[in-house]
Write an enzyme that holds these catalytic residues in place. Structure first.
Site, mmCIF file in Angstrom:
data_model
loop_
_atom_site.group_PDB
_atom_site.id
_atom_site.type_symbol
_atom_site.label_atom_id
_atom_site.label_comp_id
_atom_site.label_asym_id
_atom_site.label_seq_id
_atom_site.Cartn_x
_atom_site.Cartn_y
_atom_site.Cartn_z
ATOM 1 N N ASP A 136 50.879 -43.264 13.241
ATOM 2 C CA ASP A 136 50.324 -44.488 13.306
ATOM 3 C C ASP A 136 50.705 -45.309 14.758
ATOM 4 O O ASP A 136 49.694 -46.113 15.162
ATOM 5 C CB ASP A 136 50.629 -45.437 12.168
ATOM 6 C CG ASP A 136 50.160 -44.835 10.965
ATOM 7 O OD1 ASP A 136 49.192 -43.796 10.675
ATOM 8 O OD2 ASP A 136 50.586 -45.141 9.702
ATOM 9 N N ARG A 171 22.650 -35.316 12.368
ATOM 10 C CA ARG A 171 23.258 -36.006 11.363
ATOM 11 C C ARG A 171 24.116 -37.171 11.781
ATOM 12 O O ARG A 171 24.619 -37.235 13.001
ATOM 13 C CB ARG A 171 24.018 -35.032 10.565
ATOM 14 C CG ARG A 171 23.559 -34.463 9.617
ATOM 15 C CD ARG A 171 24.375 -33.408 8.843
ATOM 16 N NE ARG A 171 23.573 -32.564 8.040
ATOM 17 C CZ ARG A 171 24.239 -31.302 7.460
ATOM 18 N NH1 ARG A 171 25.522 -31.209 7.780
ATOM 19 N NH2 ARG A 171 23.411 -30.781 6.599
ATOM 20 N N GLU A 231 41.104 -45.107 8.095
ATOM 21 C CA GLU A 231 41.206 -44.954 6.712
ATOM 22 C C GLU A 231 41.183 -46.673 6.195
ATOM 23 O O GLU A 231 40.699 -46.960 5.083
ATOM 24 C CB GLU A 231 42.365 -44.058 6.116
ATOM 25 C CG GLU A 231 43.480 -44.509 6.551
ATOM 26 C CD GLU A 231 44.843 -43.715 5.822
ATOM 27 O OE1 GLU A 231 45.807 -43.595 6.280
ATOM 28 O OE2 GLU A 231 44.541 -43.281 4.561
HETATM 29 O O1 F6P Z 1 52.176 -43.546 8.086
HETATM 30 C C1 F6P Z 1 51.654 -42.472 8.331
HETATM 31 C C2 F6P Z 1 50.543 -42.085 7.525
HETATM 32 O O2 F6P Z 1 49.969 -40.766 7.694
HETATM 33 C C3 F6P Z 1 49.397 -43.042 7.340
HETATM 34 O O3 F6P Z 1 48.520 -42.940 8.607
HETATM 35 C C4 F6P Z 1 48.872 -42.883 6.015
HETATM 36 O O4 F6P Z 1 48.161 -44.083 5.564
HETATM 37 C C5 F6P Z 1 50.022 -42.810 5.116
HETATM 38 O O5 F6P Z 1 51.098 -42.035 5.930
HETATM 39 C C6 F6P Z 1 49.545 -41.638 4.071
HETATM 40 O O6 F6P Z 1 50.906 -41.489 3.317
HETATM 41 P P1 F6P Z 1 51.171 -40.647 2.302
HETATM 42 O O7 F6P Z 1 51.439 -39.254 2.930
HETATM 43 O O8 F6P Z 1 52.445 -41.209 1.301
HETATM 44 O O9 F6P Z 1 49.925 -40.341 1.418
#
Ligand code: F6P
Length: 357
Positions: A136, A171, A231
């Site tokens: 991130d 699309r 997300e």
């Molecule tokens: O912090 C890294 C990350 O991949 C984020 O981008 C994502 O929101 C989260 O971890 C997902 O976490 P988990 O693997 O616990 O579902």
């Protein structure tokens, strides 16, 4: 005199963890009479006393290996002082196991949550050094975390591959990229992949603005659109809500995932055919890219150097291109969101990329 170094990896895995472990170990073995203790599955292993004394040979072959040889877990900081059903005082257990393992210091590889617990252990008197990892790139005080550039490459590749289908089928394709609170990965991959719209948690969108991009492109005879959506991207209405309220509202809607939700909305708003693609944990998988191999190694080597100097309570960092360190107390848990006025955002706007705002 020999020195005992404990190492653990905590939080979500990411490419470069093994390379960083290798960097710490190789530099420590070279500079010090070091003994390395590998702690299993993050802070869980420190709480449970799950560890092994590592042999030098175990640090071979790690540079290119994804994931983490030590295993990892998410042990939320908020629960660290809470005694749960297992009746274990976690902080006390970690201190006791640190002593039982006869550690001189502990190296923790992780993100914001990991740093917060590392800082708590520092306050409790342990010698701790943190290494910033996460795809991130949302850790304050470092230009980049390791794992980020690899994930950018993977997410960009997804967008590249989606481009051909979007163009062939006329699309709108929405690629949902990891990053719940910070949009760095989406910003970089969106820019690198030539997305027409980039949606970030830091810049709330309006669905009508996205729809307008699609119809404006159609007027120019471009009948497909690529949207890179983090997300954690949120609409203007959602941005006005408190977190709990927003989560409750999302739980009520037909699609919880942002990409599917936006696709459905765009289809009903302007009748354009929309598809969503969610590469998910693939973005955290596999071998680190060359940049991350170098950065992880540099971070690991710097951690070993700090240990040699007897300097603790720090996190390793890259600032203005220089490997350095921050005080744990200054950076632990401090997020690094995308500044809506970041120079990449500005450059994107100048080539007509929309942020849906
Ligand atoms: O912090 C890294 C990350 O991949 C984020 O981008 C994502 O929101 C989260 O971890 C997902 O976490 P988990 O693997 O616990 O579902």
């Amino acid at each position: 005199m020999s020195i005992r170094i404990g190492i653990l990896t905590s939080g979500g895995d990411c490419p470069g963890l093994n390379a960083a472990i290798r960097g710490v170990a190789r530099a420590a073995y070279q500079a010090l009479d070091a003994e390395i203790v590998g702690i299993r599955a993050g802070y869980r292993g420190l709480i449970d006393g799950d560890y092994q004394i590592m042999q030098q040979s175990q640090f071979s072959g790690l540079l290119t290996m994804g994931g983490t040889i030590l295993g990892t877990s998410r042990t939320p900081f908020a629960n660290m002082r809470v005694v749960e059903e297992d009746n274990v005082d976690k902080v006390y257990a970690m201190k006791m196991n640190y002593k039982a393992m006869k550690l001189d210091c502990l190296v923790t590889l992780g993100g914001n949550g990991t740093h917060k617990t590392a800082n708590l252990l520092r306050q409790e008197g342990l010698n701790v050094i943190g290494l910033p990892k996460t795809i991130d790139n949302d850790i304050f005080g470092t230009d980049f975390t390791f794992g980020f550039h690899t994930a950018v490459g993977i997410a960009t590749d997804v967008i590249d591959r989606i481009h051909t289908t979007a163009a062939s089928h006329d699309r709108c394709m929405i690629v949902e990229i990891m990053g719940n609170k910070a949009g760095w990965l989406t910003l970089y991959a969106g820019m690198a992949g030539g997305a027409d719209v980039i949606l970030l948690p830091e810049i709330p969108y309006q669905i009508e603005k996205i729809a307008k991009v699609i119809s404006d492109r159609a007027k120019l005879n471009k009948h497909f659109t690529i949207i890179a959506a983090a997300e954690g991207a949120m609409s203007v209405e959602e941005a006005g809500m408190k977190r709990k309220e927003r989560e409750a509202a999302r739980a009520q809607r037909e699609f919880r995932n942002v990409s599917q939700h936006i696709a459905a909305n765009l289809e009903s708003l302007i009748g354009v055919e929309c598809r969503s693609v969610i590469p998910g944990h693939m973005q955290r998988g596999g071998s680190p890219c060359a940049y991350d191999r170098v950065l992880s190694t540099q971070f690991g080597v710097h951690a070993a150097e700090l240990i040699r100097e007897g300097r603790f309570g720090l996190t390793v960092a890259l600032r203005n291109g220089v490997i350095t360190e921050n005080k744990l107390e200054d950076v632990a848990g401090v997020p690094k969101p995308v500044d809506p006025d970041d120079q990449i955002v500005r450059a994107a706007r100048r080539i007509n990329i929309s942020f849906g705002d």
